[in-house]
Design a protein around this motif. Structure first.
Motif, PDB file in Angstrom:
ATOM      1  N   LEU A 217       0.830  -1.210   0.000  1.00 34.93           N
ATOM      2  CA  LEU A 217       0.000   0.000   0.000  1.00 34.93           C
ATOM      3  C   LEU A 217       0.863   1.258   0.000  1.00 34.93           C
ATOM      4  O   LEU A 217       2.007   1.246   0.450  1.00 34.93           O
ATOM      5  N   THR A 218       0.282   2.345  -0.501  1.00 32.62           N
ATOM      6  CA  THR A 218       0.928   3.654  -0.472  1.00 32.62           C
ATOM      7  C   THR A 218       0.056   4.579   0.372  1.00 32.62           C
ATOM      8  O   THR A 218      -0.905   4.156   1.009  1.00 32.62           O
ATOM      9  N   HIS A 219       0.396   5.869   0.383  1.00 33.88           N
ATOM     10  CA  HIS A 219      -0.410   6.801   1.167  1.00 33.88           C
ATOM     11  C   HIS A 219      -1.812   6.988   0.574  1.00 33.88           C
ATOM     12  O   HIS A 219      -2.771   7.232   1.315  1.00 33.88           O
ATOM     13  N   PHE A 220      -1.941   6.885  -0.746  1.00 33.09           N
ATOM     14  CA  PHE A 220      -3.239   7.038  -1.411  1.00 33.09           C
ATOM     15  C   PHE A 220      -3.441   5.866  -2.367  1.00 33.09           C
ATOM     16  O   PHE A 220      -2.657   5.695  -3.310  1.00 33.09           O
ATOM     17  N   ASP A 221      -4.481   5.067  -2.125  1.00 33.30           N
ATOM     18  CA  ASP A 221      -4.774   3.914  -2.979  1.00 33.30           C
ATOM     19  C   ASP A 221      -6.271   3.815  -3.223  1.00 33.30           C
ATOM     20  O   ASP A 221      -7.047   3.698  -2.259  1.00 33.30           O
ATOM     21  N   PRO A 222      -6.709   3.829  -4.496  1.00 29.69           N
ATOM     22  CA  PRO A 222      -8.131   3.566  -4.757  1.00 29.69           C
ATOM     23  C   PRO A 222      -8.484   2.150  -4.317  1.00 29.69           C
ATOM     24  O   PRO A 222      -7.627   1.257  -4.270  1.00 29.69           O
ATOM     25  N   THR A 223      -9.745   1.927  -3.971  1.00 33.09           N
ATOM     26  CA  THR A 223     -10.177   0.582  -3.620  1.00 33.09           C
ATOM     27  C   THR A 223     -10.065  -0.332  -4.841  1.00 33.09           C
ATOM     28  O   THR A 223     -10.087   0.115  -5.988  1.00 33.09           O
ATOM     29  N   ASP A 224      -9.948  -1.626  -4.584  1.00 32.37           N
ATOM     30  CA  ASP A 224      -9.790  -2.605  -5.652  1.00 32.37           C
ATOM     31  C   ASP A 224     -11.085  -2.750  -6.454  1.00 32.37           C
ATOM     32  O   ASP A 224     -12.179  -2.401  -5.987  1.00 32.37           O
ATOM     33  N   GLU A 225     -10.941  -3.281  -7.661  1.00 34.79           N
ATOM     34  CA  GLU A 225     -12.103  -3.526  -8.512  1.00 34.79           C
ATOM     35  C   GLU A 225     -13.072  -4.479  -7.811  1.00 34.79           C
ATOM     36  O   GLU A 225     -12.668  -5.460  -7.184  1.00 34.79           O
ATOM     37  N   GLY A 226     -14.344  -4.177  -7.922  1.00 29.02           N
ATOM     38  CA  GLY A 226     -15.361  -4.990  -7.280  1.00 29.02           C
ATOM     39  C   GLY A 226     -15.735  -4.541  -5.885  1.00 29.02           C
ATOM     40  O   GLY A 226     -16.684  -5.069  -5.296  1.00 29.02           O
ATOM     41  N   TRP A 227     -14.988  -3.576  -5.341  1.00 27.91           N
ATOM     42  CA  TRP A 227     -15.284  -3.030  -4.021  1.00 27.91           C
ATOM     43  C   TRP A 227     -15.947  -1.667  -4.178  1.00 27.91           C
ATOM     44  O   TRP A 227     -15.823  -1.024  -5.222  1.00 27.91           O
ATOM     45  N   PRO A 228     -16.661  -1.188  -3.153  1.00 27.59           N
ATOM     46  CA  PRO A 228     -17.162   0.190  -3.189  1.00 27.59           C
ATOM     47  C   PRO A 228     -16.014   1.151  -3.495  1.00 27.59           C
ATOM     48  O   PRO A 228     -14.923   1.011  -2.940  1.00 27.59           O
ATOM     49  N   GLN A 229     -16.259   2.115  -4.362  1.00 26.80           N
ATOM     50  CA  GLN A 229     -15.172   2.943  -4.883  1.00 26.80           C
ATOM     51  C   GLN A 229     -14.983   4.227  -4.062  1.00 26.80           C
ATOM     52  O   GLN A 229     -15.891   5.039  -3.932  1.00 26.80           O
ATOM     53  N   PHE A 230     -13.795   4.336  -3.491  1.00 25.61           N
ATOM     54  CA  PHE A 230     -13.364   5.562  -2.813  1.00 25.61           C
ATOM     55  C   PHE A 230     -11.840   5.502  -2.706  1.00 25.61           C
ATOM     56  O   PHE A 230     -11.220   4.464  -3.000  1.00 25.61           O
ATOM     57  N   MET A 231     -11.233   6.596  -2.318  1.00 23.88           N
ATOM     58  CA  MET A 231      -9.793   6.622  -2.131  1.00 23.88           C
ATOM     59  C   MET A 231      -9.464   6.223  -0.698  1.00 23.88           C
ATOM     60  O   MET A 231     -10.003   6.789   0.262  1.00 23.88           O
ATOM     61  N   ARG A 232      -8.589   5.228  -0.558  1.00 28.90           N
ATOM     62  CA  ARG A 232      -8.100   4.848   0.767  1.00 28.90           C
ATOM     63  C   ARG A 232      -6.883   5.706   1.086  1.00 28.90           C
ATOM     64  O   ARG A 232      -5.936   5.779   0.295  1.00 28.90           O
ATOM     65  N   VAL A 233      -6.890   6.336   2.253  1.00 29.63           N
ATOM     66  CA  VAL A 233      -5.790   7.210   2.671  1.00 29.63           C
ATOM     67  C   VAL A 233      -5.121   6.572   3.884  1.00 29.63           C
ATOM     68  O   VAL A 233      -5.785   6.278   4.889  1.00 29.63           O
ATOM     69  N   HIS A 234      -3.797   6.336   3.782  1.00 27.38           N
ATOM     70  CA  HIS A 234      -3.059   5.588   4.810  1.00 27.38           C
ATOM     71  C   HIS A 234      -1.951   6.450   5.425  1.00 27.38           C
ATOM     72  O   HIS A 234      -0.762   6.248   5.142  1.00 27.38           O
ATOM     73  N   PRO A 235      -2.279   7.387   6.298  1.00 23.09           N
ATOM     74  CA  PRO A 235      -1.241   8.275   6.849  1.00 23.09           C
ATOM     75  C   PRO A 235      -0.226   7.584   7.757  1.00 23.09           C
ATOM     76  O   PRO A 235       0.898   8.067   7.897  1.00 23.09           O
ATOM     77  N   VAL A 236      -0.585   6.458   8.418  1.00 23.63           N
ATOM     78  CA  VAL A 236       0.335   5.822   9.365  1.00 23.63           C
ATOM     79  C   VAL A 236       0.874   4.499   8.819  1.00 23.63           C
ATOM     80  O   VAL A 236       1.320   3.648   9.578  1.00 23.63           O
ATOM     81  N   ILE A 237       0.871   4.344   7.506  1.00 22.34           N
ATOM     82  CA  ILE A 237       1.232   3.069   6.893  1.00 22.34           C
ATOM     83  C   ILE A 237       2.637   2.608   7.276  1.00 22.34           C
ATOM     84  O   ILE A 237       2.889   1.406   7.421  1.00 22.34           O
ATOM     85  N   ASP A 238       3.572   3.530   7.467  1.00 23.58           N
ATOM     86  CA  ASP A 238       4.963   3.144   7.724  1.00 23.58           C
ATOM     87  C   ASP A 238       5.359   3.249   9.196  1.00 23.58           C
ATOM     88  O   ASP A 238       6.546   3.146   9.527  1.00 23.58           O
ATOM     89  N   TRP A 239       4.399   3.437  10.073  1.00 21.03           N
ATOM     90  CA  TRP A 239       4.708   3.456  11.504  1.00 21.03           C
ATOM     91  C   TRP A 239       4.987   2.027  11.988  1.00 21.03           C
ATOM     92  O   TRP A 239       4.383   1.064  11.522  1.00 21.03           O
ATOM     93  N   HIS A 240       5.893   1.924  12.949  1.00 24.12           N
ATOM     94  CA  HIS A 240       6.157   0.647  13.613  1.00 24.12           C
ATOM     95  C   HIS A 240       5.343   0.556  14.902  1.00 24.12           C
ATOM     96  O   HIS A 240       4.897   1.569  15.453  1.00 24.12           O
ATOM     97  N   TYR A 241       5.174  -0.658  15.379  1.00 24.36           N
ATOM     98  CA  TYR A 241       4.372  -0.916  16.576  1.00 24.36           C
ATOM     99  C   TYR A 241       4.842  -0.071  17.762  1.00 24.36           C
ATOM    100  O   TYR A 241       4.036   0.573  18.436  1.00 24.36           O
ATOM    101  N   VAL A 242       6.158  -0.071  18.014  1.00 21.13           N
ATOM    102  CA  VAL A 242       6.660   0.674  19.170  1.00 21.13           C
ATOM    103  C   VAL A 242       6.441   2.168  19.009  1.00 21.13           C
ATOM    104  O   VAL A 242       6.291   2.898  20.002  1.00 21.13           O
ATOM    105  N   GLU A 243       6.406   2.657  17.779  1.00 28.25           N
ATOM    106  CA  GLU A 243       6.185   4.082  17.537  1.00 28.25           C
ATOM    107  C   GLU A 243       4.736   4.479  17.826  1.00 28.25           C
ATOM    108  O   GLU A 243       4.470   5.564  18.359  1.00 28.25           O
ATOM    109  N   ILE A 244       3.806   3.576  17.478  1.00 23.38           N
ATOM    110  CA  ILE A 244       2.397   3.819  17.797  1.00 23.38           C
ATOM    111  C   ILE A 244       2.232   4.002  19.300  1.00 23.38           C
ATOM    112  O   ILE A 244       1.606   4.964  19.782  1.00 23.38           O
ATOM    113  N   TRP A 245       2.818   3.080  20.064  1.00 23.67           N
ATOM    114  CA  TRP A 245       2.664   3.160  21.519  1.00 23.67           C
ATOM    115  C   TRP A 245       3.458   4.313  22.115  1.00 23.67           C
ATOM    116  O   TRP A 245       3.023   4.919  23.112  1.00 23.67           O
ATOM    117  N   ALA A 246       4.594   4.642  21.564  1.00 20.56           N
ATOM    118  CA  ALA A 246       5.363   5.782  22.077  1.00 20.56           C
ATOM    119  C   ALA A 246       4.563   7.074  21.928  1.00 20.56           C
ATOM    120  O   ALA A 246       4.546   7.915  22.830  1.00 20.56           O
TER     121      ALA A 246
END
Length: 306
Positions: A217-246
């Motif tokens: 995934l990237t920061h902006f990904d359209p939904t896959d074919e056959g799914w309801p259509q909208f833009m998926r936005v992933h701002p925390v895609i590259d965060w690690h587990y320990v960073e979330i908790w920190a």
């Protein structure tokens, strides 16, 4: 000097990132007094807390990484706000740690949204057909100016934990979410949501790289074919587990109490258990809190594979 039991209890609550009042007996429960605060008050306070965190000078390598991650995530959120505006954006929210961090970052970005410049044409992907062709004046749309809540969808797990249900309800009230709840599988839930909220063109997701199907995934990904259509936005895609908790603990963000019982990934009652990697001395009846786990690869050890 040894701290008194009462002082030690207060210190532990603070370490856990929980803002507790004397009347709150369970760690992780939001204080009732906080429900009376307005959305603008909350947004401006979170903006100030995040700005203060970003200006901190620290020798802690994890916190420095979190500061870098916050800057990237807020840039993605601001891009989404410029591209769509809050009226066309929603948040997928289930009370989990990742979408909780995302919610805090979004709310912290909202006070400055009206002053963001319009995106150049090159900033909108050519295949982003969901982006509105026109936009309302920022002053009319920004939730901070209007007091309108942030739109959100809650797709309920099969056999949900009562603690998760309570935390979602309480936190949605605290953060003024316009939350629509669907006890359906993901695809029909999204279809129903877009029928109920046809103006939504993009949805913020708390997906991280180590989650199932998150690898490419990237920061902006359209939904896959056959799914309801909208833009998926992933701002925390590259965060690690320990960073979330920190981030959660450093900014003292209240979180679901199941995390204090060794749960590290929240699903339903029938497919989720405390993480065995957090068992105390191999005793599977006692578990350390979720934020003591260090390895991304161990995060879902308490979840049944599908």
């Amino acid at each position: 000097m040894t701290a008194s039991p009462a002082c030690q209890h207060q210190q532990d609550a603070r370490i856990n990132g929980i803002a507790k009042s004397e009347s709150d007996s369970d760690s992780g429960v939001l204080t009732r007094g906080s429900l009376r605060r307005t959305l603008p008050d909350i947004c401006f306070e979170l903006q100030a807390k995040i700005d203060a965190f970003l200006s901190e000078q620290t020798d802690d390598a994890v916190l420095r990484n979190v500061q870098s991650q916050v800057r990237v995530s807020m840039d993605v959120i601001q891009q989404a706000l410029r591209r769509y505006g809050p009226d066309h954006l929603s948040l997928s929210y289930n009370g989990g740690k990742d979408c909780l961090v995302l919610l805090i970052l979004i709310l912290g970005c909202l006070p400055g949204w009206a002053s963001l410049p319009s995106p150049p044409p090159s900033d909108i992907a050519a295949n982003d057909t969901s982006a509105p062709t026109t936009s309302e004046p920022p002053q009319a749309s920004t939730p901070v100016a209007s007091g309108r809540p942030l739109q959100a969808i809650y797709i309920v797990s099969k056999d949900p934990f009562a603690e998760v249900e309570e935390f979602v309800e309480r936190s949605a009230q605290q953060y003024h979410l316009d939350l629509k709840r669907y006890a359906l599988p993901m695809r029909p839930a999204l279809e129903a949501y877009l029928e109920d909220r046809p103006a939504v063109k993009a949805v913020f997701l708390g997906t991280r790289r180590t989650d199932p199907h998150g690898e490419f995934l990237t920061h902006f990904d359209p939904t896959d074919e056959g799914w309801p259509q909208f833009m998926r936005v992933h701002p925390v895609i590259d965060w690690h587990y320990v960073e979330i908790w920190a981030f959660i603990r450093h900014l003292e963000i209240p979180f679901c109490e199941l995390y204090n019982r060794g749960f590290t990934s929240l699903g339903g009652v029938t497919d989720t258990r405390p993480n065995p990697a957090l068992a105390v001395s191999g005793d599977t009846s006692k578990f350390r809190p979720a934020y003591e786990l260090r390895d991304d690869d161990e995060e879902r050890l308490g979840r049944d594979s599908r």
